[in-house]
Design a protein around this motif. Structure first.
Motif, short mmCIF file in Angstrom:
data_model
loop_
_atom_site.label_atom_id
_atom_site.label_comp_id
_atom_site.label_asym_id
_atom_site.label_seq_id
_atom_site.Cartn_x
_atom_site.Cartn_y
_atom_site.Cartn_z
N LEU A 55 10.59 -0.86 -11.61
CA LEU A 55 9.76 -2.05 -11.52
C LEU A 55 9.77 -2.58 -10.09
O LEU A 55 10.82 -2.75 -9.48
N GLU A 56 8.57 -2.79 -9.56
CA GLU A 56 8.46 -3.32 -8.21
C GLU A 56 7.44 -4.44 -8.18
O GLU A 56 6.50 -4.48 -8.97
N PHE A 57 7.63 -5.36 -7.24
CA PHE A 57 6.69 -6.46 -7.04
C PHE A 57 6.20 -6.48 -5.60
O PHE A 57 6.58 -7.35 -4.82
N PRO A 58 5.37 -5.49 -5.22
CA PRO A 58 4.89 -5.47 -3.85
C PRO A 58 3.87 -6.58 -3.60
O PRO A 58 3.11 -6.95 -4.49
N THR A 59 3.90 -7.12 -2.39
CA THR A 59 2.87 -8.08 -1.99
C THR A 59 1.65 -7.28 -1.54
O THR A 59 1.71 -6.56 -0.54
N ILE A 60 0.58 -7.36 -2.30
CA ILE A 60 -0.62 -6.59 -2.03
C ILE A 60 -1.36 -7.16 -0.83
O ILE A 60 -1.82 -6.45 0.05
N HIS A 61 -1.44 -8.48 -0.80
CA HIS A 61 -2.26 -9.12 0.23
C HIS A 61 -1.83 -10.56 0.39
O HIS A 61 -1.48 -11.22 -0.58
N GLU A 62 -1.80 -11.05 1.61
CA GLU A 62 -1.62 -12.48 1.81
C GLU A 62 -2.61 -12.97 2.85
O GLU A 62 -2.90 -12.28 3.82
N ILE A 72 -1.20 -12.23 -3.10
CA ILE A 72 -1.57 -11.39 -4.24
C ILE A 72 -0.40 -10.43 -4.43
O ILE A 72 -0.10 -9.63 -3.56
N ILE A 73 0.25 -10.58 -5.55
CA ILE A 73 1.45 -9.79 -5.83
C ILE A 73 1.21 -8.97 -7.09
O ILE A 73 0.58 -9.45 -8.03
N ALA A 74 1.68 -7.74 -7.07
CA ALA A 74 1.50 -6.87 -8.23
C ALA A 74 2.83 -6.63 -8.92
O ALA A 74 3.87 -6.59 -8.27
N ALA A 75 2.77 -6.52 -10.23
CA ALA A 75 3.91 -6.03 -11.00
C ALA A 75 3.61 -4.56 -11.26
O ALA A 75 2.66 -4.25 -11.99
N THR A 76 4.36 -3.68 -10.66
CA THR A 76 4.08 -2.26 -10.75
C THR A 76 5.22 -1.53 -11.45
O THR A 76 6.37 -1.67 -11.06
#
Length: 100
Positions: A55-62, A72-76
């Protein structure tokens, strides 16, 4: 009068009210994040650990000015990715986990 004799039917309509609704119309997997009292992030973390997923929570865009940034953060996890957007990084993370 040789017609059929009509008996007064004794129907109680109160027996028709059922208090439980089992179907969830959104078509979303409720069993995954069933415990609403808990933090959705830790729920998702447990789910991923149980299924041996990373499980990762990368920041897609700020974007936006420094004092009012939007994240914009994703739960991947596995092949899934759920994105959420908020002005608060922690909130965006929580929303992404909730969406998952």
């Amino acid at each position: 009068g040789m017609g059929p004799s009509l008996q007064p039917m004794d129907i109680t309509t109160t027996s028709l009210t059922s208090g439980t609704v089992t179907s969830c119309g959104s078509g979303f997997n409720v069993s995954m994040v069933n415990d609403l009292n808990r933090n959705p992030v830790s729920n998702l973390l447990e789910y991923c650990q149980a299924n041996k997923l990373q499980l990762e929570f990368p920041t897609i865009h700020e974007y936006g000015p420094p004092h009012q940034k939007n994240f914009i953060i994703a739960a991947t996890f596995g092949e899934y990715s759920f994105q959420a957007e908020s002005t608060n990084k922690k909130e965006a993370k929580r929303m992404a986990a909730e969406t998952a």
